[in-house]
Design an enzyme around this catalytic site. Structure first.
Site, PDB file in Angstrom:
ATOM      1  N   GLY A 166      -8.392  44.987-112.123  1.00 51.27           N
ATOM      2  CA  GLY A 166      -8.254  43.575-111.772  1.00 51.27           C
ATOM      3  C   GLY A 166      -6.831  43.221-111.393  1.00 51.27           C
ATOM      4  NE  ARG A 167      -4.999  41.643-116.331  1.00 54.61           N
ATOM      5  CZ  ARG A 167      -4.755  41.885-117.604  1.00 54.61           C
ATOM      6  NH1 ARG A 167      -3.900  41.117-118.257  1.00 54.61           N
ATOM      7  NH2 ARG A 167      -5.361  42.882-118.227  1.00 54.61           N
ATOM      8  CG  ASN A 193     -16.373  37.262-118.379  1.00 51.32           C
ATOM      9  OD1 ASN A 193     -16.502  38.105-119.271  1.00 51.32           O
ATOM     10  ND2 ASN A 193     -15.710  37.519-117.260  1.00 51.32           N
ATOM     11  CD  GLN A 221     -18.661  38.163-110.772  1.00 49.26           C
ATOM     12  OE1 GLN A 221     -17.792  37.316-110.681  1.00 49.26           O
ATOM     13  NE2 GLN A 221     -18.710  39.042-111.763  1.00 49.26           N
ATOM     14  CG  HIS A 239     -20.119  36.476-113.530  1.00 49.34           C
ATOM     15  ND1 HIS A 239     -20.006  37.141-114.733  1.00 49.34           N
ATOM     16  CD2 HIS A 239     -18.921  35.877-113.329  1.00 49.34           C
ATOM     17  CE1 HIS A 239     -18.785  36.926-115.228  1.00 49.34           C
ATOM     18  NE2 HIS A 239     -18.110  36.164-114.396  1.00 49.34           N
ATOM     19  NE  ARG A 275     -17.059  42.680-114.597  1.00 44.66           N
ATOM     20  CZ  ARG A 275     -15.798  42.281-114.713  1.00 44.66           C
ATOM     21  NH1 ARG A 275     -15.464  41.029-114.511  1.00 44.66           N
ATOM     22  NH2 ARG A 275     -14.850  43.149-115.015  1.00 44.66           N
ATOM     23  CE1 TYR A 281     -17.384  30.580-116.008  1.00 47.98           C
ATOM     24  CE2 TYR A 281     -17.139  32.956-116.164  1.00 47.98           C
ATOM     25  CZ  TYR A 281     -16.579  31.699-116.084  1.00 47.98           C
ATOM     26  OH  TYR A 281     -15.216  31.547-116.087  1.00 47.98           O
ATOM     27  CB  THR A 297     -12.060  33.075-110.079  1.00 48.43           C
ATOM     28  OG1 THR A 297     -13.464  33.283-110.283  1.00 48.43           O
ATOM     29  CG2 THR A 297     -11.806  31.637-109.691  1.00 48.43           C
ATOM     30  CG  ASN A 314     -15.909  30.203-120.317  1.00 46.57           C
ATOM     31  OD1 ASN A 314     -14.977  29.399-120.262  1.00 46.57           O
ATOM     32  ND2 ASN A 314     -16.259  30.956-119.293  1.00 46.57           N
TER      33      ASN A 314
HETATM   34  C1  LIG Z   1      -7.232  35.780-111.938  1.00 49.15           C
HETATM   35  C2  LIG Z   1      -8.460  36.374-112.562  1.00 49.15           C
HETATM   36  C3  LIG Z   1      -9.706  35.897-112.179  1.00 49.15           C
HETATM   37  C4  LIG Z   1     -10.881  36.471-112.696  1.00 49.15           C
HETATM   38  N1  LIG Z   1     -12.098  36.036-112.249  1.00 49.15           N
HETATM   39  C5  LIG Z   1     -13.227  36.697-112.596  1.00 49.15           C
HETATM   40  C6  LIG Z   1     -14.477  36.399-111.963  1.00 49.15           C
HETATM   41  O1  LIG Z   1     -14.589  35.551-111.071  1.00 49.15           O
HETATM   42  N2  LIG Z   1     -15.565  37.111-112.381  1.00 49.15           N
HETATM   43  C7  LIG Z   1     -15.486  38.079-113.347  1.00 49.15           C
HETATM   44  O2  LIG Z   1     -16.498  38.703-113.689  1.00 49.15           O
HETATM   45  N3  LIG Z   1     -14.308  38.390-113.961  1.00 49.15           N
HETATM   46  C8  LIG Z   1     -13.186  37.737-113.576  1.00 49.15           C
HETATM   47  N4  LIG Z   1     -11.978  38.124-114.116  1.00 49.15           N
HETATM   48  C9  LIG Z   1     -11.907  39.263-115.044  1.00 49.15           C
HETATM   49  C10 LIG Z   1     -11.586  40.556-114.286  1.00 49.15           C
HETATM   50  O3  LIG Z   1     -12.673  40.934-113.461  1.00 49.15           O
HETATM   51  C11 LIG Z   1     -11.282  41.734-115.248  1.00 49.15           C
HETATM   52  O4  LIG Z   1     -12.381  41.929-116.095  1.00 49.15           O
HETATM   53  C12 LIG Z   1     -10.029  41.469-116.076  1.00 49.15           C
HETATM   54  O5  LIG Z   1      -8.968  41.043-115.250  1.00 49.15           O
HETATM   55  C13 LIG Z   1      -9.588  42.709-116.857  1.00 49.15           C
HETATM   56  O6  LIG Z   1      -9.261  43.757-115.974  1.00 49.15           O
HETATM   57  P1  LIG Z   1      -7.709  44.150-115.685  1.00 49.15           P
HETATM   58  O7  LIG Z   1      -7.103  44.456-117.026  1.00 49.15           O
HETATM   59  O8  LIG Z   1      -7.795  45.352-114.794  1.00 49.15           O
HETATM   60  O9  LIG Z   1      -7.060  42.963-115.022  1.00 49.15           O
HETATM   61  C14 LIG Z   1     -10.792  37.530-113.649  1.00 49.15           C
HETATM   62  C15 LIG Z   1      -9.532  37.984-114.049  1.00 49.15           C
HETATM   63  C16 LIG Z   1      -8.382  37.436-113.513  1.00 49.15           C
HETATM   64  C17 LIG Z   1      -7.040  37.981-113.921  1.00 49.15           C
END
Ligand SMILES: Cc1cc2nc3c(=O)[nH]c(=O)nc-3n(C[C@H](O)[C@H](O)[C@H](O)COP(=O)(O)O)c2cc1C
Length: 360
Positions: free
Chosen positions: A318-319, A179, A99, A176, A228, A181, A26, A236
């Site tokens: 992700g990050r 987490n 997603q 999704h 997922r 939701y 997001t 949450n």
């Molecule tokens: C800014 C941000 C927004 C995220 N939004 C979502 C999302 O919309 N849907 C989702 O399933 N996970 C979301 N996540 C979780 C990531 O998909 C991922 O599981 C998490 O960042 C861990 O992976 P990483 O260590 O490679 O960052 C978000 C994570 C971050 C950092």
């Protein structure tokens, strides 16, 4: 020969040139009315060298749109705007999944379209506050318990959203189910207190997830539907329960029978959450018996190691992908990475979104 990050993988009809998946994130760059923007097309287009990109969570319906400036896909205007994003990725040779995220009780009316409601399997109120553009952080409002017709409408909303995503040119959709939701709110006994066919036993708590998945499969095809899940997740306000391991393994088996495109597992231990129960990922992998995406805290070395150990077919990042649009090229060249700026994860505009430099 074990697969490496840079070996190709056949995911249904798609051939992914590498095993790197961009995790759904997001970023809150849609318009105030939840329509995607040209800036978003630029952002995803910049990242097209990933084996598969997964979009941020996209609301299937107005009731599922709990956060400020997250995009939706219930209207024609939104669908047309998403088509620009799919085109931008495909034009650069990429592949992209959408997603579908219904936020359920995780929402605030200030963030949502006029008339939208905060509905959940059972009445409940999240602890803490949620950010709103209008008034900054606000306490979560109480969620209303869904009536049967509202559950059916939510399922129909996922199906229409899936059809819209395919019409917009997306390669597949990811439900999704993680987490905390809506889908996860049905799965978890701490948020699902229902005594009807949607609550109680795991068969009943999983009914929503399975009906969403089955209905999407019927509408757009199993090779275009994925999910997922976050076994053991606590985001949450989700609380672990004694039978959760058995429940998630059973659910993975039922999803496997639908022959979904993949199962994507969340692990937020690198973000400070408790690690998922020992062995649950591999037990779910065996039960699902289809492609598995691992995620959470990976770098190139740990991803290679887990692929080599046969723990999954694909790895999501992700990050690192927020701040490195050319992440696959950087990993391949063993080049240093840009650091992500956490302060601009969810802020409007190009800063911290499309302005991270590629190599060279
Ligand atoms: C800014 C941000 C927004 C995220 N939004 C979502 C999302 O919309 N849907 C989702 O399933 N996970 C979301 N996540 C979780 C990531 O998909 C991922 O599981 C998490 O960042 C861990 O992976 P990483 O260590 O490679 O960052 C978000 C994570 C971050 C950092």
């Amino acid at each position: 020969m074990y697969p490496t990050l840079f070996s190709s993988f056949d995911l249904g009809r798609l051939t992914l040139p590498n095993r790197m998946v961009m995790a759904p994130m997001t970023r809150s760059r849609a318009d105030q009315d939840h329509t995607p923007t040209a800036l978003m097309a630029e952002y995803y287009g910049q990242r097209a060298s990933g084996g598969l990109l997964i979009t941020e969570g996209v609301a299937p319906t107005a009731n599922g749109c709990g956060y400020a400036r997250i995009p939706g896909i219930w209207s024609e205007e939104q669908t047309d705007a998403w088509a620009q994003i799919a085109d931008a990725v495909h034009a650069k040779g990429g592949r992209i999944a959408m997603q579908l995220m219904h936020t359920g009780r995780v929402g605030h009316p200030h963030n949502m379209p006029e008339g939208a409601r905060i509905l959940a399997p059972s009445q409940s109120t999240l602890s803490g506050e949620m950010y709103t553009d209008e008034q900054g952080p606000q306490p979560y409002p109480a969620a209303e318990e869904m009536e049967e017709a509202e559950i059916q409408a939510a399922i129909a909303g996922f199906v229409q959203a899936g059809k819209n995503a395919i019409e917009a040119g997306f390669d597949l959709v990811e439900i999704h189910g993680a987490n905390g939701y809506l889908v996860d709110q049905f799965l978890s006994p701490c948020t699902n207190l229902r005594a009807d066919a949607w609550g109680g036993s795991i068969e009943n708590r999983a009914r929503f997830a399975l009906q969403v998945a089955q209905s999407l499969v019927a509408a757009i095809g199993a090779d275009k539907v994925a999910i997922r899940l976050s076994p053991g997740g606590v985001f949450n306000d989700i609380q672990p329960w004694p039978e959760q391991e058995d429940d998630f393994v059973w659910l993975a088996g039922e999803l496997g029978k639908l022959e979904l495109a993949y199962l994507h597992l969340v692990d937020h231990s690198a973000m400070g959450a408790p690690p998922p129960p020992e062995g649950i990922k591999q037990a779910m992998r065996r039960a699902f018996d289809g492609p598995l995406i691992l995620s959470g805290g990976y770098n190139a070395q740990s991803a290679e190691a887990d692929l080599a150990a046969g723990k999954g077919e694909l790895v999501a990042f992700g990050r690192p992908w927020i701040s490195n649009p050319d992440l696959p090229e950087r990993y391949q060249a063993e080049s240093p990475l840009n650091d992500p700026d956490f302060s601009t994860f969810y802020t409007p505009g190009a800063k911290g979104y499309t302005d991270y430099p590629s190599m060279g």
